[in-house]
Design a protein around this motif. Structure first.
Motif, PDB file in Angstrom:
ATOM      1  N   SER A 405      29.173 -17.698   8.537  1.00  0.00           N
ATOM      2  CA  SER A 405      28.633 -19.004   8.152  1.00  0.00           C
ATOM      3  C   SER A 405      28.000 -19.035   6.770  1.00  0.00           C
ATOM      4  O   SER A 405      27.817 -20.109   6.192  1.00  0.00           O
ATOM      5  N   GLY A 406      27.616 -17.880   6.247  1.00  0.00           N
ATOM      6  CA  GLY A 406      26.988 -17.835   4.932  1.00  0.00           C
ATOM      7  C   GLY A 406      25.482 -17.985   4.958  1.00  0.00           C
ATOM      8  O   GLY A 406      24.819 -17.859   3.931  1.00  0.00           O
ATOM      9  N   ASP A 407      24.873 -18.283   6.134  1.00  0.00           N
ATOM     10  CA  ASP A 407      23.411 -18.310   6.244  1.00  0.00           C
ATOM     11  C   ASP A 407      23.009 -17.787   7.622  1.00  0.00           C
ATOM     12  O   ASP A 407      23.848 -17.350   8.412  1.00  0.00           O
ATOM     13  N   TYR A 408      21.703 -17.852   7.909  1.00  0.00           N
ATOM     14  CA  TYR A 408      21.180 -17.252   9.133  1.00  0.00           C
ATOM     15  C   TYR A 408      20.960 -18.251  10.268  1.00  0.00           C
ATOM     16  O   TYR A 408      20.504 -17.865  11.344  1.00  0.00           O
ATOM     17  N   SER A 409      21.273 -19.513  10.055  1.00  0.00           N
ATOM     18  CA  SER A 409      20.942 -20.539  11.049  1.00  0.00           C
ATOM     19  C   SER A 409      21.616 -20.286  12.392  1.00  0.00           C
ATOM     20  O   SER A 409      20.967 -20.336  13.447  1.00  0.00           O
ATOM     21  N   LEU A 410      22.929 -19.999  12.386  1.00  0.00           N
ATOM     22  CA  LEU A 410      23.640 -19.778  13.645  1.00  0.00           C
ATOM     23  C   LEU A 410      23.045 -18.597  14.407  1.00  0.00           C
ATOM     24  O   LEU A 410      22.930 -18.627  15.630  1.00  0.00           O
ATOM     25  N   GLY A 411      22.671 -17.547  13.677  1.00  0.00           N
ATOM     26  CA  GLY A 411      22.065 -16.386  14.319  1.00  0.00           C
ATOM     27  C   GLY A 411      20.745 -16.722  14.990  1.00  0.00           C
ATOM     28  O   GLY A 411      20.468 -16.273  16.107  1.00  0.00           O
ATOM     29  N   LEU A 412      19.928 -17.547  14.324  1.00  0.00           N
ATOM     30  CA  LEU A 412      18.641 -17.931  14.897  1.00  0.00           C
ATOM     31  C   LEU A 412      18.825 -18.858  16.096  1.00  0.00           C
ATOM     32  O   LEU A 412      18.072 -18.786  17.067  1.00  0.00           O
ATOM     33  N   TYR A 413      19.853 -19.702  16.061  1.00  0.00           N
ATOM     34  CA  TYR A 413      20.145 -20.543  17.225  1.00  0.00           C
ATOM     35  C   TYR A 413      20.579 -19.690  18.414  1.00  0.00           C
ATOM     36  O   TYR A 413      20.225 -19.960  19.566  1.00  0.00           O
ATOM     37  N   PHE A 414      21.363 -18.657  18.119  1.00  0.00           N
ATOM     38  CA  PHE A 414      21.788 -17.723  19.168  1.00  0.00           C
ATOM     39  C   PHE A 414      20.568 -17.063  19.818  1.00  0.00           C
ATOM     40  O   PHE A 414      20.468 -16.973  21.050  1.00  0.00           O
ATOM     41  N   VAL A 415      19.625 -16.601  18.995  1.00  0.00           N
ATOM     42  CA  VAL A 415      18.413 -15.966  19.515  1.00  0.00           C
ATOM     43  C   VAL A 415      17.615 -16.960  20.349  1.00  0.00           C
ATOM     44  O   VAL A 415      17.085 -16.623  21.415  1.00  0.00           O
ATOM     45  N   SER A 416      17.532 -18.200  19.889  1.00  0.00           N
ATOM     46  CA  SER A 416      16.825 -19.240  20.640  1.00  0.00           C
ATOM     47  C   SER A 416      17.417 -19.390  22.036  1.00  0.00           C
ATOM     48  O   SER A 416      16.692 -19.498  23.033  1.00  0.00           O
ATOM     49  N   GLY A 417      18.745 -19.372  22.118  1.00  0.00           N
ATOM     50  CA  GLY A 417      19.400 -19.501  23.415  1.00  0.00           C
ATOM     51  C   GLY A 417      19.072 -18.360  24.357  1.00  0.00           C
ATOM     52  O   GLY A 417      18.841 -18.570  25.561  1.00  0.00           O
ATOM     53  N   THR A 418      19.014 -17.127  23.837  1.00  0.00           N
ATOM     54  CA  THR A 418      18.686 -15.984  24.710  1.00  0.00           C
ATOM     55  C   THR A 418      17.262 -16.088  25.246  1.00  0.00           C
ATOM     56  O   THR A 418      16.986 -15.700  26.387  1.00  0.00           O
TER      57      THR A 418
END
Length: 443
Positions: A405-418
């Motif tokens: 994606s080029g940034d960290y947003s998707l990764g942080l959303y993934f962590v939020s889901g866990t």
């Protein structure tokens, strides 16, 4: 019913408990906080090192995430054997040995020259650190009655956010030593932050006491009260608590707690490993970056102690874990959405509070239904399984999503889901167990 003439004796009945708990707290807790401080620092300082190391040795974000996560493969492999070894040989010898070994390996990370040497050193560091955290959780169950354990565990676990809070400015300053003696800043980071670990490992051998009956630094009445109290707790658990290693491995409650812990671990290492790189996009210098990265950890230190104190006061664990995980998930969501440094820090602060506040009441739960070798194995298994998902998969997924994606947003959303999943599992956990368990209170 006690007669009025008997009532003046009641305060004296509690005197040994008050004195003893205070004395063992001051003797044990500050020291193990220091041990966990350097343990966590050696584990996550790779986040600062990666600011320049990745370029120097040719790591992509996905490679870095894999190397950060492979630490937990070693951590998982040796977690249960290490905890059983601690139970057999004693905390004093085992913890001292582990610390000297992992300190040497952490310093050795300064010698990595490419992805494969980075992977190998991280894996070996995970092996060496595997027994420390679950070993300390088990060690606290030898010394502190259940009604005091969540608060004591919280104080111990403040070392993780304290490590980021204090270690971040130090790490930033050390990174500024780049070029001194023709050594890169990231190499100085690994070397200098490993030295206190080795020194504390040597001190641990002489300072720690394995069990209350060996504590000559307690008065006779204090030692007798504590030994009898812990024996009474073990005997009370023995009638309805599993006590074999096999019983722990097949207990579905262990799996449930491991899944809850996985979410909190994903959040913890997302912040510990990736936060410096996320924050660096706002143009801070190394030292400024260290100061800014410390802010969410100040919130976590204060919040987790107050949260654990309330958990001990009420005797409630399950909802304290669930609510904290929900708060952490909301904070991660906000951090992923943030378009300014201020909003990012607010999100990371809320997330850091929730992640850290969930852990003390969570670690008070296994010994409600496990005892003896089962407690040693169960705690190690929860730590290992939770770390497999949270510590290994989490950093890898974040690194991969960063590349895509080029940034960290998707990764942080993934962590939020866990973290939301952890909240739901915790809310559902052990409802029948809770109904049949005597709720501890603190007078």
């Amino acid at each position: 019913m006690p007669q009025p003439s008997e009532r003046p004796a009641v305060p004296h009945a509690h005197a040994p408990e008050t004195r003893t708990v205070k004395k063992i707290t001051w003797r044990i807790v500050p020291f193990i906080v220091a041990l966990y401080f350097v343990s966590f620092l050696n584990r996550v300082n790779v986040g600062f090192a990666g600011l320049t190391m990745n370029h120097d040795i040719g790591l992509t974000p996905a490679m870095f995430g894999f190397g950060a996560g492979i630490f937990f493969v070693g951590y998982i492999v040796f977690g249960m054997p290490s905890n059983l070894a601690l139970q057999r040989v004693g905390a004093r010898r085992w913890i001292a040995f582990l610390m000297v070994v992992w300190g040497a390996l952490s310093a050795g990370t300064a010698s990595v020259s490419g992805p494969y040497s980075f992977y190998v050193l991280r894996f070996l560091l995970g092996l060496a650190e595997a027994g420390f955290f679950p070993g300390i959780i088990l060690y606290l169950s030898y010394w502190f009655p259940a009604r005091h354990r969540a608060l004591v565990t919280a104080i111990f676990m403040t070392a993780a956010p304290l490590s980021n809070m204090i270690g971040s400015p130090i790490s930033g300053a050390i990174m500024g030593m780049d070029g001194i003696a023709q050594i890169h800043g990231w190499q100085w980071l690994f070397i200098l932050e490993a030295l206190p670990t080795i020194a504390l490992g040597v001190i641990a051998f002489f300072f720690l006491t394995d069990k209350p009956e060996d504590a000559r630094w307690l008065d006779t009445d204090e030692r007798e009260w504590l030994t009898l109290e812990m024996d009474r707790e073990r005997a009370a658990r023995a009638t309805n608590a599993a006590s074999s290693v096999w019983a722990a491995t097949k207990d579905p409650r262990v799996l449930a707690l491991a899944l809850v812990y996985a979410g909190t671990s994903t959040g913890l290492y997302a912040i510990g490993i990736w936060a410096p790189m996320i924050i660096s996009h706002f143009g801070f210098s190394y030292f400024e970056l260290g100061l800014v990265n410390a802010i969410p950890n100040v919130v976590a230190v204060v919040g987790m102690v107050l949260w654990a104190k309330n958990s001990d006061r009420t005797g409630e664990r399950r909802l304290h874990v669930s609510i904290a995980c929900l708060a952490a998930g909301a904070g991660m969501l906000l951090a992923g959405y943030a378009s300014s440094a201020l909003l990012l820090i607010i999100g990371l602060s809320v997330a850091n509070f929730g992640i850290n506040a969930a852990k003390p009441p969570l670690w008070s739960m296994p010994t409600q239904f496990l005892s003896g070798s089962a407690a040693a194995a169960g705690i190690a298994l929860i730590n290992a399984m939770g770390s497999l998902i949270g510590g290994t998969i989490g950093p890898m997924v974040i690194g991969r999503l960063r590349e895509i994606s080029g940034d960290y947003s998707l990764g942080l959303y993934f962590v939020s889901g866990t973290l939301v999943v952890s909240a739901v599992i915790s809310w559902m956990f052990g409802r029948r167990q809770r109904e049949s368990t005597v709720t501890p209170t603190v007078s």
